[in-house]
Design a protein around this motif. Structure first.
Motif, short mmCIF file in Angstrom:
data_model
loop_
_atom_site.label_atom_id
_atom_site.label_comp_id
_atom_site.label_asym_id
_atom_site.label_seq_id
_atom_site.Cartn_x
_atom_site.Cartn_y
_atom_site.Cartn_z
N ALA A 174 -10.27 -0.38 7.51
CA ALA A 174 -9.67 0.93 7.71
C ALA A 174 -8.74 1.28 6.54
N ALA A 175 -7.99 0.29 6.06
CA ALA A 175 -7.10 0.53 4.92
C ALA A 175 -7.90 0.88 3.67
N ALA A 176 -9.03 0.23 3.50
CA ALA A 176 -9.90 0.53 2.35
C ALA A 176 -10.42 1.97 2.45
N ARG A 177 -10.75 2.40 3.66
CA ARG A 177 -11.22 3.77 3.84
C ARG A 177 -10.08 4.78 3.62
N TYR A 178 -8.88 4.40 4.03
CA TYR A 178 -7.71 5.25 3.80
C TYR A 178 -7.49 5.43 2.30
N ILE A 179 -7.56 4.34 1.55
CA ILE A 179 -7.40 4.41 0.10
C ILE A 179 -8.53 5.24 -0.52
N THR A 180 -9.76 5.06 -0.02
CA THR A 180 -10.89 5.84 -0.53
C THR A 180 -10.64 7.33 -0.36
N ASP A 181 -10.10 7.72 0.78
CA ASP A 181 -9.78 9.13 1.01
C ASP A 181 -8.75 9.61 -0.01
N GLY A 182 -7.76 8.76 -0.31
CA GLY A 182 -6.77 9.13 -1.31
C GLY A 182 -7.38 9.27 -2.69
N LEU A 183 -8.27 8.37 -3.03
CA LEU A 183 -8.95 8.44 -4.33
C LEU A 183 -9.76 9.73 -4.45
N ASN A 184 -10.37 10.14 -3.36
CA ASN A 184 -11.13 11.39 -3.37
C ASN A 184 -10.20 12.60 -3.48
N THR A 185 -9.10 12.55 -2.78
CA THR A 185 -8.14 13.65 -2.82
C THR A 185 -7.60 13.87 -4.22
N PHE A 186 -7.30 12.76 -4.92
CA PHE A 186 -6.68 12.86 -6.25
C PHE A 186 -7.67 12.52 -7.36
N SER A 187 -8.93 12.77 -7.11
CA SER A 187 -9.99 12.36 -8.04
C SER A 187 -9.84 12.98 -9.43
N ALA A 188 -9.21 14.13 -9.53
CA ALA A 188 -9.07 14.79 -10.83
C ALA A 188 -7.91 14.24 -11.65
N ASP A 189 -7.10 13.38 -11.04
CA ASP A 189 -5.93 12.84 -11.72
C ASP A 189 -6.26 11.50 -12.37
N LYS A 190 -5.81 11.29 -13.59
CA LYS A 190 -6.07 10.05 -14.31
C LYS A 190 -5.46 8.84 -13.60
N MET A 191 -4.47 9.10 -12.78
CA MET A 191 -3.79 8.01 -12.06
C MET A 191 -4.06 8.09 -10.57
N LYS A 192 -5.28 8.42 -10.23
CA LYS A 192 -5.61 8.61 -8.82
C LYS A 192 -5.36 7.36 -7.98
N GLU A 193 -5.52 6.18 -8.57
CA GLU A 193 -5.29 4.94 -7.81
C GLU A 193 -3.82 4.81 -7.41
N ALA A 194 -2.93 5.10 -8.36
CA ALA A 194 -1.50 5.03 -8.06
C ALA A 194 -1.11 6.08 -7.02
N LEU A 195 -1.69 7.26 -7.12
CA LEU A 195 -1.40 8.32 -6.15
C LEU A 195 -1.97 7.98 -4.77
N ALA A 196 -3.14 7.33 -4.74
CA ALA A 196 -3.70 6.91 -3.45
C ALA A 196 -2.81 5.88 -2.79
N LEU A 197 -2.22 4.99 -3.59
CA LEU A 197 -1.27 4.01 -3.05
C LEU A 197 -0.02 4.71 -2.51
N LEU A 198 0.50 5.65 -3.27
CA LEU A 198 1.66 6.40 -2.81
C LEU A 198 1.34 7.15 -1.52
N ALA A 199 0.14 7.73 -1.46
CA ALA A 199 -0.27 8.47 -0.26
C ALA A 199 -0.39 7.55 0.95
N TYR A 200 -0.75 6.30 0.73
CA TYR A 200 -0.83 5.35 1.85
C TYR A 200 0.54 5.21 2.51
N ASN A 201 1.56 5.24 1.70
CA ASN A 201 2.93 5.08 2.21
C ASN A 201 3.54 6.41 2.66
#
Length: 276
Positions: A174-201
Motif C-alpha cells: 500500500a505504501a508503494a502504491r501511495y508513493i506511485t500516486d505521488g510520483l504520478n502527481t508530480f511527474s512533471a517535476d525533476k524532483m518528483k521522488e522527493a515530492l512524493a516522499l513529502l506528500a507521504y508525510n
C-alpha cells in the motif's frame, strides 16, 4: 645481522603480498564520518546525497547548499545515536538496533516496491523515518499505526483493513502504491521522488498547494529546496514536522547505504534482497 636482513625482507614480502592481493579498486578505509571535520562532512553528504538521488530517480538532483545542510543536520542527528548506549528507545535509542531491524524486513520492502516499479531505496528508508522499523500497534495522537504509520482512513483508501495496517507485506504494498500516486502527481517535476516522499508525510493536496504558492521559475530547479527554505511562509505543521521529513529520509539512506563509513559493522541495507 643476517637474521635482521631476513626479517626485513620477510616484512617487505608480506606487504607486497597484501598490496597485490587487494581487490581492484579497493581503498584504505577513510576516516569515520564522526571523525571528519565539518568541511569533510559537508563534502561527504553532498556526494552521497547526490548518489542516492541518482539511484532513486536516474537523474542528478540540483540541491541547494542550504538543503544539503538540512540533510547533514539529519545525518548528524542519526550519527550521534550510533553507540550511544541509550538502549532501543524510539527516536533516541542506539541506531545500530534500528538497522538490525531493517535487515530483517528489507527483503519484504524491496520486493514490494520493486513490484510497483518504485525504487526499492524509497521503500527501505520510508519506514525508518516513520517508525524505525517497529510495527507499532498503539495509535499515535493522529491515529496512525503500523510500520508505515498509515492513518486508518488512508489505509482504507488503499484497501487495508484495520488488521492489514499491521501486516507488513500488505502495508508495504500500500505504501508503494501511495508513493506511485505521488510520483504520478508530480511527474512533471525533476524532483518528483522527493515530492512524493513529502506528500507521504504531508498529503498530496497540501504539497500541490505549497508548490503553487512558493515554487516559480527562479527556484523550480529544486522544488523541495524551495519549500524547505521558505518554511516560514507555510503552516505550523510544515514548520514543525514536514520540513524535516525528506532530509531525514536522505540521511537515513546515506547511513544505511554506507554503514561502514559510520562504524556500523554491516553491509548496505539494499543488499539484503530476497534470493530469487
Amino acid at each position: 645481522m643476517k637474521a635482521k636482513r631476513v626479517l626485513i625482507f620477510s616484512l617487505i614480502a608480506l606487504i607486497l603480498v597484501a598490496v597485490i592481493s587487494r581487490p581492484a579498486g579497493a581503498q584504505q578505509p577513510a576516516a569515520l564520518y564522526q571523525q571528519m571535520t565539518l568541511t569533510q562532512r559537508a563534502a561527504f553528504v553532498t556526494e552521497k546525497a547526490r548518489e542516492i538521488s541518482r539511484t532513486i530517480s536516474g537523474n542528478n538532483y540540483e540541491f541547494t547548499a542550504a538543503f544539503e545542510m538540512e540533510i547533514q543536520k539529519a545525518v548528524d542527528m542519526y550519527a550521534r545515536r550510533i553507540g550511544n548506549n541509550a538502549g532501543d528507545g524510539p527516536g533516541k535509542g542506539d541506531v545500530r538496533f534500528v538497522f538490525e531491524r531493517g535487515q530483517t524486513v528489507a527483503p519484504v520492502l524491496i520486493k514490494a516496491f520493486k513490484g510497483r516499479n518504485v525504487s526499492p531505496l524509497i521503500g527501505l528508508y520510508l519506514p525508518l523515518v516513520e517508525s524505525e522499523y517497529v510495527n507499532i500497534s498503539s495509535p499515535n495522537s493522529m491515529g496512525a499505526v503500523g510500520m508505515f504509520q498509515f492513518l486508518p482512513q488512508t489505509g482504507k483508501n488503499y484497501g487495508l483493513s484495520a488488521e492489514d495496517l499491521l501486516d507488513i507485506d500488505k502495508s508495504a504494498d500500500a505504501a508503494a502504491r501511495y508513493i506511485t500516486d505521488g510520483l504520478n502527481t508530480f511527474s512533471a517535476d525533476k524532483m518528483k521522488e522527493a515530492l512524493a516522499l513529502l506528500a507521504y508525510n504531508r498529503g498530496g493536496k497540501a504539497v500541490e498547494q505549497d508548490i503553487a504558492a512558493l515554487v516559480n521559475d527562479q527556484n523550480r530547479a529544486c522544488s523541495i529546496c524551495a519549500l524547505t527554505e521558505q518554511r516560514d511562509k507555510l503552516d505550523k505543521t510544515f514548520r514543525s514536522e514536514n520540513v524535516y521529513y525528506v532530509p531525514r529520509w536522505f540521511a537515513a539512506a546515506i547511513i544505511g547505504e554506507n554503514p561502514q563509513a559510520f562504524g556500523l559493522s554491516t553491509r548496505a541495507l539494499s543488499s539484503f534482497d530476497a534470493k530469487p
